[in-house]
Scaffold this active site. Structure first.
Site, short mmCIF file in Angstrom:
data_model
loop_
_atom_site.label_atom_id
_atom_site.label_comp_id
_atom_site.label_asym_id
_atom_site.label_seq_id
_atom_site.Cartn_x
_atom_site.Cartn_y
_atom_site.Cartn_z
N GLU A 11 8.22 -2.62 -38.24
CA GLU A 11 8.99 -2.51 -39.48
C GLU A 11 10.27 -3.34 -39.37
OE1 GLU A 11 9.91 1.07 -42.48
OE2 GLU A 11 10.36 1.46 -40.40
N GLY A 77 5.44 14.03 -40.90
CA GLY A 77 4.34 14.96 -41.15
C GLY A 77 4.62 15.75 -42.41
N ILE A 154 5.18 17.99 -34.55
CA ILE A 154 4.57 19.22 -35.07
C ILE A 154 3.08 18.98 -35.34
CG2 ILE A 154 4.68 21.02 -36.85
CD1 ILE A 154 7.25 20.75 -35.04
N MET A 174 11.50 13.29 -36.50
CA MET A 174 12.26 13.52 -35.27
C MET A 174 13.63 12.84 -35.21
SD MET A 174 8.94 13.36 -32.72
CE MET A 174 9.73 14.05 -31.29
N GLU A 175 14.09 12.28 -36.33
CA GLU A 175 15.38 11.57 -36.29
C GLU A 175 16.31 11.84 -37.48
OE1 GLU A 175 12.44 9.69 -36.18
OE2 GLU A 175 12.33 9.66 -34.00
N ASP A 198 0.69 12.21 -41.46
CA ASP A 198 -0.20 13.31 -41.03
C ASP A 198 0.25 14.60 -41.70
OD1 ASP A 198 1.98 12.74 -38.74
OD2 ASP A 198 1.63 14.89 -38.92
N1 ADE Z 1 6.38 11.96 -37.32
C1 ADE Z 1 5.21 11.76 -37.94
N2 ADE Z 1 4.47 12.88 -37.97
C2 ADE Z 1 5.22 13.83 -37.34
C3 ADE Z 1 5.02 15.19 -37.02
N3 ADE Z 1 3.89 15.81 -37.35
N4 ADE Z 1 6.00 15.85 -36.37
C4 ADE Z 1 7.13 15.22 -36.01
N5 ADE Z 1 7.38 13.93 -36.26
C5 ADE Z 1 6.44 13.24 -36.92
#
Ligand code: ADE
Length: 230
Positions: A11, A77, A154, A174-175, A198
């Protein structure tokens, strides 16, 4: 100066390919690419994964580059049935779901001794992003809602259900909330834009590399469209 924090190398490299007059500096193991995109001064950087990397990256954008806006893009997610793989979530606010001082009487996600723990995204950036998404990638579903972040991938239905209920969130990553907190502490307007990769429950994923390619194309198109209007 607009700071753009990306999760994926691909990216950031698509953005730097479109930039002019790029000057590269390295700090804390991160490569900061400063230059112009669509006539605007930007710095594009890949932070690395997790809240610590994200917060350090944001602080460098504030202190060394005097960023006046910070935008974070990447994947997440989904925490809601109606938000599907490929859709985009634009943050209304961001909370750290793994901040847990409940043993001390605080609600989940609340940071003790801070005025707020749900950091609000900039209203103007939100509007510009929704508009840019509809114009640049009209086939993509766009949602506005809370994003929760933690140092956890997760992939368990029960954990997902807890996060959805506890935080009334749209997606998890996560950020974002670490970037939000660092931006808040430095008084910098921020926005998180995430494409859903996801369902955060361990269920079957679509062909990841194909999705990744599409997500990157979409987010770069959205950002390029948005940047000149900031
Ligand atoms: N980034 C993409 N999918 C995620 C998930 N399920 N949990 C945490 N970070 C993610």
């Amino acid at each position: 100066m607009i700071g753009i924090i990306g999760a994926m190398d691909e990216e950031i490299s698509q953005i730097t390919d479109k930039m002019t007059g790029v000057a590269v500096t390295e700090t804390a193991g991160m490569t900061f690419n400063r230059g112009k995109l669509n006539g605007r001064e930007i710095v594009a950087v890949r932070s690395g994964i997790g809240k610590v990397n994200a917060a350090i990256c944001t602080q460098i954008l504030a202190a060394d580059f005097h960023a006046d806006h910070i935008i974070n893009t990447g994947v997440a997610g989904s925490l809601r049935n109606e938000i599907n793989i490929g859709d985009v979530v634009i943050s209304t606010d961001a909370v750290q779901h793994d901040m847990d001082a409940t043993g001390f009487g605080y609600k989940p996600g609340v940071i003790p001794r801070m005025k707020i723990s749900d950091f609000p995204a900039d209203e103007r950036l939100r509007k510009l992003a929704v508009q840019a998404c509809r114009e640049a990638v009209p086939s993509v579903g766009v949602y506005e809602g809370r994003i929760v972040s933690g140092d956890q991938f997760i992939s368990d239905r029960q954990v997902k259900e807890r996060l959805t209920k506890q935080f009334d969130a749209f997606c998890t990553e996560m950020e974002g909330a670490a970037i939000a907190q660092a931006a808040y502490l430095n008084n910098i307007p921020f926005l998180i834009i995430r494409a859903i990769s996801d369902k955060a429950d361990g269920s079957a994923k679509m062909d990841y590399s194909e999705f990744e390619r599409r997500a990157i194309n979409n987010s770069v198109a959205l950002l390029t469209c948005m940047i000149e209007r900031i």
